[in-house]
Design an enzyme around this catalytic site. Structure first.
Site, PDB file in Angstrom:
ATOM      1  N   CYS A 192       0.851  -1.192   0.000  1.00 16.01           N
ATOM      2  CA  CYS A 192       0.000   0.000   0.000  1.00 16.01           C
ATOM      3  C   CYS A 192       0.893   1.251   0.000  1.00 16.01           C
ATOM      4  CB  CYS A 192      -0.853   0.015   1.258  1.00 16.01           C
ATOM      5  SG  CYS A 192      -1.968  -1.382   1.402  1.00 16.01           S
ATOM      6  N   CYS A 248       2.747  -8.074   6.781  1.00 18.05           N
ATOM      7  CA  CYS A 248       1.354  -7.692   7.053  1.00 18.05           C
ATOM      8  C   CYS A 248       0.622  -8.825   7.774  1.00 18.05           C
ATOM      9  CB  CYS A 248       0.627  -7.361   5.746  1.00 18.05           C
ATOM     10  SG  CYS A 248       0.704  -8.702   4.556  1.00 18.05           S
TER      11      CYS A 248
END
Ligand code: SF4
Length: 232
Positions: free
Chosen positions: A200, A226
């Site tokens: 991201c 993540c």
């Protein structure tokens, strides 16, 4: 998951330890059929797997976790891959838009609680998707990070309760890029601007010479993954 299945996967993993990725992908497609899926964030490894899947098992359901925070170059790459290979990567999104999510939490959680943000916008979504499948495939390589160093070619993913196949576990970054250049596989143009591992946009930066390839992810924090590929 039964002990017999675990044994079968361990034996397959051992047999495939020195196999090349297309052979591993072919085995996974034959073993799991339409219950096999592949997740990609459109990194070079994912693009390489899509390249092979197009030849070996083009009907495989491929998906991307569309957190709402991806770079526009990443989403454009999805279209370029669809055009080249006819594989339309499904964008799997959380229940809330970025605007709703940030309103709900009084601002962007990636600044204050990135684990919660990844949990809500990635982990919850992949859990939802994987309930429809028996096995998932990803592009992780053992040499990417200590967390990934012990990844088997085929194993059981206790976190998501499905088998997990890592056809590139034994490959290096150089081999992936060599394939991409040789076969003219579409890739994210941000890689030409110093971005090595791309996630991201709020949690990704370009890296400088000599830095670890994942140093640009959650830079300045202790976070390195993540949670998709870690045990906890
Ligand atoms: S990588 Fe950053 S923006 Fe993306 S889900 Fe995780 S914390 Fe949120």
């Amino acid at each position: 998951m039964s002990p017999a299945l675990l044994e079968e996967l361990a034996a397959a993993s051992q047999n495939l330890e020195s196999a090349e990725p297309p052979e591993i992908i072919g085995w996974a497609a034959r073993r799991f059929g339409d219950k096999l899926t592949m997740a990609t964030a459109f990194g070079p490894e994912g693009c390489a797997i899509i390249h092979w899947l197009a030849a070996v098992a083009p009907k495989t359901f491929v998906f991307n976790l569309e957190t709402g925070y991806q770079f526009k170059e990443t989403l454009e790459l999805r279209d370029r891959l669809a055009k080249r290979y006819g594989i339309e990567v499904a964008l799997e999104a959380p229940d809330t838009t970025v605007e709703e999510y940030e309103r709900l939490h009084g601002g962007p959680l990636y600044r204050t609680d990135s684990n919660r943000c990844c949990g809500d916008r990635k982990i919850a979504v992949i859990k939802r998707v994987l309930t429809r499948f028996d096995a998932w495939m990803s592009g992780i390589r053992r040499d990417q990070s200590p967390d990934r160093a012990a990844a088997p070619i085929v194993g059981w993913d206790h976190k998501f309760d499905v088998a997990k196949i890592s056809p590139l576990a034994n490959w290096t970054k150089a081999k992936v890029w060599d394939l991409i250049v040789r076969e003219n596989i579409p890739y994210n143009p941000l890689h030409d601007q110093g971005y090595v591992s791309i996630g991201c946009w709020p949690c990704t930066r370009a890296i400088t010479m000599g830095e670890d390839e994942r140093a640009g992810r959650w830079s300045g924090t202790a976070k390195t993954e993540c949670g998709l590929h870690s045990k906890e």
